[in-house]
Design a protein around this motif. Structure first.
Motif, PDB file in Angstrom:
ATOM      1  N   UNK A   4       9.772 -97.316  63.572  1.00 27.44           N
ATOM      2  CA  UNK A   4      10.465 -96.025  63.624  1.00 27.44           C
ATOM      3  C   UNK A   4      11.497 -95.990  62.511  1.00 27.44           C
ATOM      4  N   UNK A   5      11.735 -94.795  61.938  1.00 22.90           N
ATOM      5  CA  UNK A   5      12.733 -94.725  60.871  1.00 22.90           C
ATOM      6  C   UNK A   5      14.126 -95.079  61.375  1.00 22.90           C
ATOM      7  N   UNK A   6      14.894 -95.697  60.523  1.00 21.20           N
ATOM      8  CA  UNK A   6      16.291 -96.015  60.801  1.00 21.20           C
ATOM      9  C   UNK A   6      17.133 -94.859  60.276  1.00 21.20           C
ATOM     10  N   UNK A   7      18.050 -94.381  61.107  1.00 22.91           N
ATOM     11  CA  UNK A   7      18.934 -93.275  60.688  1.00 22.91           C
ATOM     12  C   UNK A   7      20.125 -93.813  59.913  1.00 22.91           C
ATOM     13  N   UNK A   8      20.247 -93.349  58.694  1.00 24.37           N
ATOM     14  CA  UNK A   8      21.354 -93.797  57.832  1.00 24.37           C
ATOM     15  C   UNK A   8      22.212 -92.586  57.480  1.00 24.37           C
ATOM     16  N   UNK A   9      23.484 -92.631  57.879  1.00 22.12           N
ATOM     17  CA  UNK A   9      24.402 -91.533  57.553  1.00 22.12           C
ATOM     18  C   UNK A   9      25.251 -91.926  56.348  1.00 22.12           C
ATOM     19  N   UNK A  10      25.338 -91.015  55.402  1.00 19.28           N
ATOM     20  CA  UNK A  10      26.201 -91.241  54.238  1.00 19.28           C
ATOM     21  C   UNK A  10      27.198 -90.091  54.174  1.00 19.28           C
ATOM     22  N   UNK A  11      28.486 -90.423  54.237  1.00 18.75           N
ATOM     23  CA  UNK A  11      29.497 -89.377  54.093  1.00 18.75           C
ATOM     24  C   UNK A  11      29.903 -89.311  52.619  1.00 18.75           C
ATOM     25  N   UNK A  12      30.345 -88.150  52.194  1.00 21.92           N
ATOM     26  CA  UNK A  12      30.678 -87.998  50.771  1.00 21.92           C
ATOM     27  C   UNK A  12      29.436 -88.050  49.916  1.00 21.92           C
ATOM     28  N   UNK A  40      21.084 -88.832  56.735  1.00 27.79           N
ATOM     29  CA  UNK A  40      21.990 -87.773  57.209  1.00 27.79           C
ATOM     30  C   UNK A  40      23.115 -87.699  56.212  1.00 27.79           C
ATOM     31  N   UNK A  41      23.277 -86.584  55.593  1.00 20.43           N
ATOM     32  CA  UNK A  41      24.324 -86.455  54.586  1.00 20.43           C
ATOM     33  C   UNK A  41      25.460 -85.606  55.144  1.00 20.43           C
ATOM     34  N   UNK A  42      26.657 -86.175  55.162  1.00 25.11           N
ATOM     35  CA  UNK A  42      27.832 -85.429  55.627  1.00 25.11           C
ATOM     36  C   UNK A  42      28.704 -85.085  54.427  1.00 25.11           C
ATOM     37  N   UNK A  43      29.050 -83.819  54.336  1.00 23.16           N
ATOM     38  CA  UNK A  43      29.940 -83.368  53.264  1.00 23.16           C
ATOM     39  C   UNK A  43      30.904 -82.331  53.804  1.00 23.16           C
ATOM     40  N   UNK A  44      31.937 -82.050  53.026  1.00 26.36           N
ATOM     41  CA  UNK A  44      32.826 -80.938  53.369  1.00 26.36           C
ATOM     42  C   UNK A  44      32.084 -79.645  52.996  1.00 26.36           C
ATOM     43  N   UNK A  45      32.435 -78.524  53.625  1.00 25.27           N
ATOM     44  CA  UNK A  45      31.650 -77.298  53.410  1.00 25.27           C
ATOM     45  C   UNK A  45      31.455 -76.948  51.926  1.00 25.27           C
ATOM     46  N   UNK A  88      31.722 -93.152  52.947  1.00 23.89           N
ATOM     47  CA  UNK A  88      32.095 -93.156  51.524  1.00 23.89           C
ATOM     48  C   UNK A  88      33.060 -92.013  51.223  1.00 23.89           C
ATOM     49  N   UNK A  89      32.867 -90.907  51.903  1.00 29.19           N
ATOM     50  CA  UNK A  89      33.610 -89.683  51.595  1.00 29.19           C
ATOM     51  C   UNK A  89      35.102 -89.857  51.799  1.00 29.19           C
ATOM     52  N   UNK A  90      35.845 -89.682  50.761  1.00 33.16           N
ATOM     53  CA  UNK A  90      37.285 -89.820  50.787  1.00 33.16           C
ATOM     54  C   UNK A  90      37.777 -89.337  49.436  1.00 33.16           C
TER      55      UNK A  90
END
Ligand SMILES: NC(=O)C1=CN([C@@H]2O[C@H](COP(=O)(O)OP(=O)(O)OC[C@H]3O[C@@H](n4cnc5c(N)ncnc54)[C@H](O)[C@@H]3O)[C@@H](O)[C@H]2O)C=CC1
Ligand SMILES: O=C([O-])CC(=O)C(=O)O
Length: 328
Positions: A4-12, A40-45, A88-90
């Motif tokens: 099964x795929x592994x979920x990897x979240x990257x912020x920034x 999963x990519x997390x960013x500011x709007x 990473x996001x900062x």
């Protein structure tokens, strides 16, 4: 059976490290050539559109292991079911700033992210904080994730470790692979202590193969201030080398460190080497069975002790500062 795929979240994800990191994750370098991943990519709007552009490029690579990309500005969604979270996001440091200046600016980011990890991450979640000040940001996130074992929160000093390997290999004219058991102690900051007294080259103590002045006046400051030197030269902070170190950190965490060697990572202290329990400080670590463990029983001479203590003292001050700000 297909994994099964592994979920990897990257912020920034739309930032410079994100751009250097995502393609390597999708190509299999983070977890291994047999492990499919979902990103999963997390960013500011304001940066979601740029992240979408990066996602288009990821699609265009047709990576066989990449099984999907979600982009969001909602931390809850980004961390729901995540197995590997790369924070990473900062706000990066710019010319003239010390990492401490970033505490207040970035501290606020890591509280809600810790809460979101606590609320929804997978049971086996592993967290690597890259965003500076990395150790204390990791402490903030960990403090807000009481249901996640504290050991799953780590901060990145692998870039410092790799920088130290590279400087020493150039000095001695040996391959980086000839150097074993090097350690970065303390904070990912100018106070960090790269230790050659427990390191070995050709089976002999590394510190005894270099002049003591070089060790003290060149090696230690060059490694500790390399981040600032890159900013000065490039006009922007390290990106590809930071992404590379993040890949190394997680790959070794999941797959294990080689026998007869160790690496450096900032992990939650259990009181080892006099580092107060609970601080996230860099130690010599091995990874066994998917867990980073602090290498025990090393001799710490006076020269090293002083420097480790100074860096740990800075971490204590950062912890106290974020306590004052109500962030932990
Ligand atoms: N631990 C280490 O060895 C290293 C750490 N760093 C640090 O890594 C961080 C990122 O560096 P770069 O990619 O160069 O910066 P960047 O400015 O290029 O990218 C940062 C990204 O984070 C995003 N971001 C900001 N707040 C966010 C939030 N709340 N949620 C999600 N995304 C958010 C921004 O929109 C931006 O796209 C900085 O803090 C930098 O100092 C950099 C090099 C080495
Ligand atoms: O120095 C900075 O701000 C970026 C960083 O953490 C590094 O390159 O080690």
């Amino acid at each position: 059976m297909t994994q099964a795929p592994v979920n990897v979240t990257v912020t920034g994800a739309a930032g410079q490290i994100g751009y250097a990191l995502l393609f390597r994750i999708a190509s299999g370098q983070l977890l291994g050539a047999d492990t499919p991943v979902k990103l999963r990519l997390l960013e500011i709007p304001q940066a979601v559109k740029a992240a979408e552009g990066t996602a288009m490029e990821l699609d265009d690579c047709a990576f066989p292991l990449l099984k999907g990309i979600d982009i969001t500005d909602d931390a809850k969604k980004a961390f729901d079911g995540t197995n590997v979270a790369l924070l990473v996001g900062a706000r990066p440091r710019t010319k003239g700033m010390e990492r401490g200046d970033l505490l207040a600016a970035n501290g606020g980011i890591f509280k809600p992210q810790g809460e979101a990890i606590n609320a929804g991450a997978a049971d086996d979640v592993r967290v690597l904080v890259v965003g500076n000040p990395a150790n204390t940001n990791a402490l903030i996130a960990q403090a807000h994730a009481p249901d996640v074992p504290a050991e799953r929160f780590t901060a990145m000093t692998r870039l410092d470790h790799n920088r130290a390997l590279s400087q020493l290999s150039a000095k001695l004219g040996v391959a980086v692979t000839d150097i074993k058991k090097l350690t970065i102690w303390g904070n990912h900051s100018a106070t960090q202590y790269p230790d050659l007294f427990n390191a070995e080259v050709g089976g002999k103590v590394a510190a005894e193969q270099v002049e003591q002045e070089w060790l003290k006046d060149t090696f230690i400051p060059t490694v500790a201030k390399r981040g600032a030197a890159i900013i000065e030269a490039r006009g922007a902070s390290s990106a590809a080398s930071a992404a590379n170190a993040a890949i190394d950190h997680v790959y070794d965490w999941v797959n294990g460190t080689p026998e007869g060697d160790w690496t450096s990572a900032a992990v939650v202290s259990d009181g080892s080497y006099g580092v107060p329990e609970g601080l996230i400080s860099s130690f010599p670590v091995v990874s066994r069975n998917g867990r980073y463990e602090i290498v025990q029983g090393l001799e710490i001479g006076e020269f090293s002790r002083e420097r480790i203590d100074a860096s740990v003292q800075e971490l204590i001050e950062e912890r106290d500062a974020v306590k004052q700000l109500g962030l932990i």
